[in-house]
Design an enzyme around this catalytic site. Structure first.
Site, PDB file in Angstrom:
ATOM      1  N   CYS A 135      18.463 -51.310  14.943  1.00 25.96           N
ATOM      2  CA  CYS A 135      17.896 -51.661  13.641  1.00 25.96           C
ATOM      3  C   CYS A 135      16.813 -52.726  13.743  1.00 25.96           C
ATOM      4  O   CYS A 135      15.946 -52.815  12.872  1.00 25.96           O
ATOM      5  CB  CYS A 135      18.990 -52.101  12.684  1.00 25.96           C
ATOM      6  SG  CYS A 135      20.063 -53.399  13.326  1.00 25.96           S
TER       7      CYS A 135
ATOM      8  N   ASN B 165      17.641 -52.399   7.372  1.00 24.05           N
ATOM      9  CA  ASN B 165      18.345 -52.193   8.638  1.00 24.05           C
ATOM     10  C   ASN B 165      19.409 -51.102   8.598  1.00 24.05           C
ATOM     11  O   ASN B 165      19.710 -50.512   9.633  1.00 24.05           O
ATOM     12  CB  ASN B 165      18.974 -53.496   9.109  1.00 24.05           C
ATOM     13  CG  ASN B 165      19.857 -54.118   8.070  1.00 24.05           C
ATOM     14  OD1 ASN B 165      19.372 -54.546   7.008  1.00 24.05           O
ATOM     15  ND2 ASN B 165      21.145 -54.158   8.319  1.00 24.05           N
TER      16      ASN B 165
ATOM     17  N   HIS C   6      15.968 -56.705   7.799  1.00 25.95           N
ATOM     18  CA  HIS C   6      15.625 -57.554   8.936  1.00 25.95           C
ATOM     19  C   HIS C   6      14.167 -57.994   8.796  1.00 25.95           C
ATOM     20  O   HIS C   6      13.258 -57.151   8.713  1.00 25.95           O
ATOM     21  CB  HIS C   6      15.788 -56.779  10.242  1.00 25.95           C
ATOM     22  CG  HIS C   6      17.222 -56.478  10.598  1.00 25.95           C
ATOM     23  ND1 HIS C   6      18.302 -56.962   9.894  1.00 25.95           N
ATOM     24  CD2 HIS C   6      17.760 -55.753  11.638  1.00 25.95           C
ATOM     25  CE1 HIS C   6      19.430 -56.539  10.463  1.00 25.95           C
ATOM     26  NE2 HIS C   6      19.126 -55.807  11.506  1.00 25.95           N
TER      27      HIS C   6
ATOM     28  N   VAL D 105      27.393 -47.799   8.391  1.00 27.82           N
ATOM     29  CA  VAL D 105      26.352 -46.794   8.640  1.00 27.82           C
ATOM     30  C   VAL D 105      26.868 -45.410   8.261  1.00 27.82           C
ATOM     31  O   VAL D 105      26.146 -44.595   7.687  1.00 27.82           O
ATOM     32  CB  VAL D 105      25.862 -46.857  10.096  1.00 27.82           C
ATOM     33  CG1 VAL D 105      24.858 -45.741  10.384  1.00 27.82           C
ATOM     34  CG2 VAL D 105      25.221 -48.220  10.381  1.00 27.82           C
TER      35      VAL D 105
ATOM     36  N   ARG E  15      21.016 -44.352  24.390  1.00 28.56           N
ATOM     37  CA  ARG E  15      19.585 -44.536  24.100  1.00 28.56           C
ATOM     38  C   ARG E  15      18.705 -44.649  25.336  1.00 28.56           C
ATOM     39  O   ARG E  15      17.601 -44.127  25.367  1.00 28.56           O
ATOM     40  CB  ARG E  15      19.374 -45.804  23.271  1.00 28.56           C
ATOM     41  CG  ARG E  15      19.659 -45.651  21.821  1.00 28.56           C
ATOM     42  CD  ARG E  15      19.380 -46.977  21.097  1.00 28.56           C
ATOM     43  NE  ARG E  15      20.119 -47.024  19.825  1.00 28.56           N
ATOM     44  CZ  ARG E  15      20.554 -48.134  19.280  1.00 28.56           C
ATOM     45  NH1 ARG E  15      20.355 -49.312  19.878  1.00 28.56           N
ATOM     46  NH2 ARG E  15      21.200 -48.093  18.134  1.00 28.56           N
TER      47      ARG E  15
ATOM     48  N   GLN F  31      17.923 -61.496  10.962  1.00 28.40           N
ATOM     49  CA  GLN F  31      18.576 -60.220  10.673  1.00 28.40           C
ATOM     50  C   GLN F  31      19.699 -60.343   9.642  1.00 28.40           C
ATOM     51  O   GLN F  31      20.438 -61.321   9.620  1.00 28.40           O
ATOM     52  CB  GLN F  31      19.115 -59.633  11.992  1.00 28.40           C
ATOM     53  CG  GLN F  31      18.009 -59.407  13.003  1.00 28.40           C
ATOM     54  CD  GLN F  31      18.472 -58.715  14.278  1.00 28.40           C
ATOM     55  OE1 GLN F  31      18.010 -59.047  15.349  1.00 28.40           O
ATOM     56  NE2 GLN F  31      19.361 -57.760  14.168  1.00 28.40           N
TER      57      GLN F  31
ATOM     58  N   LYS G  47      18.128 -54.998  23.891  1.00 29.21           N
ATOM     59  CA  LYS G  47      17.892 -53.687  23.278  1.00 29.21           C
ATOM     60  C   LYS G  47      16.495 -53.616  22.677  1.00 29.21           C
ATOM     61  O   LYS G  47      15.774 -52.643  22.863  1.00 29.21           O
ATOM     62  CB  LYS G  47      18.923 -53.431  22.169  1.00 29.21           C
ATOM     63  CG  LYS G  47      20.327 -53.122  22.661  1.00 29.21           C
ATOM     64  CD  LYS G  47      21.211 -52.799  21.447  1.00 29.21           C
ATOM     65  CE  LYS G  47      22.669 -53.097  21.711  1.00 29.21           C
ATOM     66  NZ  LYS G  47      23.461 -53.120  20.463  1.00 29.21           N
TER      67      LYS G  47
ATOM     68  N   SER H  23      42.369 -43.937  10.353  1.00 26.02           N
ATOM     69  CA  SER H  23      41.890 -43.256   9.147  1.00 26.02           C
ATOM     70  C   SER H  23      42.290 -41.787   9.105  1.00 26.02           C
ATOM     71  O   SER H  23      42.261 -41.157   8.044  1.00 26.02           O
ATOM     72  CB  SER H  23      40.357 -43.341   9.080  1.00 26.02           C
ATOM     73  OG  SER H  23      39.937 -44.677   9.041  1.00 26.02           O
TER      74      SER H  23
ATOM     75  N   GLU I  23      21.234 -57.994  21.640  1.00 28.65           N
ATOM     76  CA  GLU I  23      20.209 -57.499  20.724  1.00 28.65           C
ATOM     77  C   GLU I  23      18.809 -57.659  21.292  1.00 28.65           C
ATOM     78  O   GLU I  23      17.971 -56.753  21.169  1.00 28.65           O
ATOM     79  CB  GLU I  23      20.327 -58.279  19.400  1.00 28.65           C
ATOM     80  CG  GLU I  23      19.570 -57.676  18.249  1.00 28.65           C
ATOM     81  CD  GLU I  23      20.332 -56.562  17.562  1.00 28.65           C
ATOM     82  OE1 GLU I  23      21.427 -56.194  18.037  1.00 28.65           O
ATOM     83  OE2 GLU I  23      19.845 -56.045  16.547  1.00 28.65           O
TER      84      GLU I  23
ATOM     85  N   ARG J  19      20.609 -64.368  13.185  1.00 26.47           N
ATOM     86  CA  ARG J  19      21.287 -63.808  12.010  1.00 26.47           C
ATOM     87  C   ARG J  19      21.129 -64.792  10.856  1.00 26.47           C
ATOM     88  O   ARG J  19      21.308 -66.001  11.052  1.00 26.47           O
ATOM     89  CB  ARG J  19      22.779 -63.629  12.330  1.00 26.47           C
ATOM     90  CG  ARG J  19      23.565 -62.951  11.246  1.00 26.47           C
ATOM     91  CD  ARG J  19      23.401 -61.460  11.232  1.00 26.47           C
ATOM     92  NE  ARG J  19      23.994 -60.818  12.398  1.00 26.47           N
ATOM     93  CZ  ARG J  19      23.760 -59.542  12.732  1.00 26.47           C
ATOM     94  NH1 ARG J  19      22.970 -58.786  11.985  1.00 26.47           N
ATOM     95  NH2 ARG J  19      24.318 -59.034  13.804  1.00 26.47           N
TER      96      ARG J  19
END
Lengths: 350, 350, 350, 350
Positions: free
Chosen positions: D149, D327, D242, D16, D110, D176, D205, D41, D202, D235
């Site tokens: 998503c 997605n 999706h 993302v 959220r 998905q 959510k 990183s 999922e 999946r």
């Protein structure tokens, strides 16, 4: 668009026919005015006759066009042909005899002595063979072909090396995408989670076409290149993009940087002439250890650039590397389109 | 089962460790009595520690077993090792030094001069190298290895030809299954609809291991075979089964029927000794034009038979053909198991 | 084998025809003596006429068998039919009228009032409808059908719940394997990396067949079950195994343990009669949070067991869960075979 | 570019994060000036730290950027967050407390009562919740989130219907894409030729986010919509996109043409404000019987348009249809970007 040249497409409903339509949608020189396909499609609107398999939409003007019978009567003078070999063998000569410029993606006439087999970056001079065709003398028509989708990426990668260092031996093993077999083509039950180590006639085509493409024009014909060439062809579960593991022996000693420079610096007539479909860089070397890959690289240069990677020494020949090329763009519709652009630039399309 | 030999598995939770457990479930000679894996798994019941990825269920006795620390203390005297190379390099010598027979699938010790790299059908005599290992003299322990999953199928196909006709040159391009990279291994985003033309160190292993395997035992070491050998390795979206496009040059002239007979008639010590995991036919030639394919042929001989097909002349070397081998059975767990069976039959396991 | 019953297969070259041949190879009661397919295959040896797509080899006796014309003359009295609906609609009545027991996997006659649509574990009593068929009275022939591959797994999972708790509402969304579409069936270009949210007529079949299967026999016909039923069907890139996300509302209150027990304890006539193809457990509940999955569970009970998992409360209806069933075994050839075994046990096959 | 707003990306190396970089490359209002990721990183050039998985190249300026520590010191005032929930729960409040506008794609905040969960076309008014955040009062910082998503495509399809006809019941089954799980995410061994009927958390959510998104702002909080909602999440082996099979019951009677018009005519604040990332048409109905499909439709509207198809009556609820949404664009980076654009247009970004 009054000054665009009208073109027709033979085999317009197939996967390559669809790519022709897609690539011609905004073409500055050509405009699709006629579509033909098998009897089953005749007289139906194109949008209904074709099972459109591309991600962009059917151009609206084409969607409404009625599919014509596959006969020269009523067809425009420039014909892109995307037919099965057996049908092409019959139809392409009819169109050439009727005065058409037949720019073909089929294998039917590729190895015929008086038919140019051309990649504009590689052997543009071979188009002169047109003058030896009997159609040319009678009706003004002619036929020009482009190579098989598995040969074209390889030859683009080989050409700059052949020119600078001379090829002595070429071995190629392909991992070819399913779109190369057309639609419906490869059954999902055959390829999901599988590799098929066989594609009918593919190895023979790759071998002989490579040698004709890198051969030299000599009076009335092409003397094939004399390097030894062996191909093995496999089908894999990839949508678009033929990947090839290649080994070569060169006549002259070369350093890796020289080979990479030969690829990256390679420019030829289509680039000099700024042909509309010519990629800026026909061959591009990728430095990452694990590239090229279909997922990331198949659309390089709008699908017209061949990507190469993993140059390293070979214990048997001199060098090995990986080649990737878009099989329905550079390997089919784009190949023919670039041939047509070359013909136009050279004055063959009136 | 009182007379079965207790065996342990190092790296028991990985894909190859799981295959060991699966193949040992009903084994007539060996019985799993000890499992070790990384610290994360230690002291947990195996069924909980492992993310089981095989189609058959975890054997109930193994499911309940507690994962032990990866230390020789408490371990049985026969150890199957399925460790990452870096860890194997440290742990395998510890177990050998502690008196264990380490039968390893790892690459760590394969190329060490005093460690036999063995395919029982090909070079069973190399196990005598064990006697040169210092561990053998001190603790009685030793280490034996099997080759990389990409080398083993190839070498099984090459061995009968090398014996009868002599190999001069070998070129191989692989299309390798994702299970070869372990679990989680290859990310789905990397391989769905893709080909990856690179597997780290794989080509080097294939080349040097092939030459050690087909080399000759000479006093204290193996003299590698001297044919030229070049490999190119690709990853494809296949679950199990490495497919390879191979070209070879032979020292002696051979007819195709002779080559096919050399494969189909090939039998060796594991077959003569009727080792429990030995396939009846180690190499099988398939006549169909488009075989072998992973979907249909990977489980031949319970995954222990290498299938070969498409024998045809090569324009560069003499012959080309396709080889398929199950990478986690014949190419990993089954390879080590067959090695252990050979060691048992030869009296090395007490 | 003198006391085995001779059976014929209509549509022997297709994917389901191949499964019939595979499942009948070692069958204790039936023996394949006759194969028919389309005109194109007629008079050719089966091994040549069929493009065999299964992992086991063609049984040698079948491989050599000549494909017969699809006519009742010369056919044995028991016929397994695996034809396309349009052809079945014409041919199946011909065979029944000629005195054959037609055990069909086609959709052609499934919803015909006097034709039993049967899953032996669910509605074995429906076979009595045979007696109402006019063929039965004239020639002694009859036809029995099994449901669509998407309905059968669902109904096996629903039946034990319907019996114990009563179904009020059923919603099912399928993710169906490509083998359900036959061969060549789904083009690889259509399904690689894709989902197709449409299968022609599939939702209608699922809905009406589910209600006929769970209906009650009443004199001359079946009164369909009255629960509300809605299906949505999708195709995914899976080789074998239809997965379904199901939601239901029950008439009686049920605890999760009761529902799971209803599935795991479910046994019916095929188990009591010990029919050769009957799985020990027709429905099996898997406790793991992420199962069933085609990769691991499709072959449960030799492909004859429906696996269920993920039982949890639904905010809209009462319960939701996942169902998996092998679409060409339990959903096609195995379904018909179990029907034939039931017919034999009940004395309908002489 | 002096008048572009500097933005930072938290979690810049993930899938993302990469989409953020890609979508911001030519953004008219925002410019990436700061990148942070995990410790591993830190201090490395981005091109080296990230395993770039997109088809377009890393923007050169970003490629050279050094990855910063994930701390507010030195970060710009606008932060796009693409962190795992566990990390986001810790870091996002730190950045908000330090005065940053945190535009988050994570699930961490959220469902927090004072955090707006926003799809600009659906509930732009919810951004006023910002004013109730304590960060806002102290440092001026705040946090805004976009949904999961799997929820966002569904809610875009539901919103126009909810507005015109009122939703009473919603059932959704998802298929998905693997990119939804990040990189490396789903192992290829888990998903090749498979369906996984489980994605952790999922369904929960999807259910709760859908109701918050379609809820109404009431003083200090959002009153969730009261329709019944049930989700099942699977999946499949698709790269991006999706697909969802949806059934709904409406409060008011609706004709199919009215429903389709509700989708096609739907326009909202992002379209009125002409936000740079707003698609012309947020929801598009496709008439073909077998669409939408990921292969063809996932990139509609640059990946920001939700496509819908197959509207038909449902035997259980009123209507069923298929929804497809990109997605990682509309479902993640594009969602957050559109939120940021809305915030800017509303004066929240200074």
């Amino acid at each position: 668009m009054p000054n665009k040249l009208a073109v027709g497409i033979l085999g317009a409903t197939g996967i390559v026919g669809q790519r022709f339509i897609q690539m011609l949608e905004h073409h500055p020189w050509f405009e699709v005015s006629w579509l033909a396909a098998s009897d089953r499609s005749e007289s139906r609107p194109y949008a209904e006759a074709a099972r459109w398999r591309l991600k962009t939409a059917i151009p609206p003007a084409v969607a409404r066009m009625t599919v014509s019978p596959a006969k020269p009567e009523g067809a425009p003078k420039i014909i892109f042909a995307a037919l099965d070999a057996a049908i092409a063998r019959k139809l392409e000569p009819q169109f050439a005899a009727a005065g058409c410029a037949v720019v073909s993606n089929s294998s039917a006439l590729r190895m015929q002595a008086d038919v140019p087999l051309v990649i504009p970056e590689v052997n543009a001079d071979h188009i002169r063979l047109i003058e030896t065709q009997s159609w040319r003398r009678t009706s003004g028509g002619f036929a020009v072909t482009n190579p098989n989708c598995s040969a074209i990426g390889l030859v683009l990668a080989l050409a700059p090396l052949h020119k600078r260092f001379g090829l002595e031996t070429v071995m190629a093993v392909t991992m070819q995408a399913v779109s190369g077999a057309g639609y419906p083509g490869v059954a999902s039950l055959d390829i999901l989670g599988n590799v098929i180590p066989y594609i009918a006639n593919e190895e023979e085509k790759m071998e002989e076409e490579t040698q004709k493409l890198l051969g030299t024009l000599n009076g009335n014909g092409v003397i094939p290149a004399t390097f030894a060439m062996s191909a093995q062809c496999n089908r894999v579960a990839v949508e678009d993009g033929h990947t090839e593991s290649v080994s070569i022996r060169l006549k002259k000693k070369a350093e890796p940087e020289e080979i990479i420079a030969a690829w990256n610096d390679f420019r030829a007539e289509p680039q000099h002439l700024r042909l509309p479909s010519a990629p800026e860089q026909p061959v591009m070397y990728l430095n990452a250890a694990d590239r090229p890959q279909p997922r990331f690289d198949v659309d390089s240069g709008g699908g017209m650039t061949t990507t190469v990677g993993r140059l390293r020494r070979c214990n048997v020949l001199d060098w090995k590397f990986t080649v990737l090329s878009h099989n329905t763009i550079r390997g089919a519709a784009g190949a023919a389109l670039l041939n047509a652009e070359l013909l136009k630039a050279k004055g063959y399309l009136g």
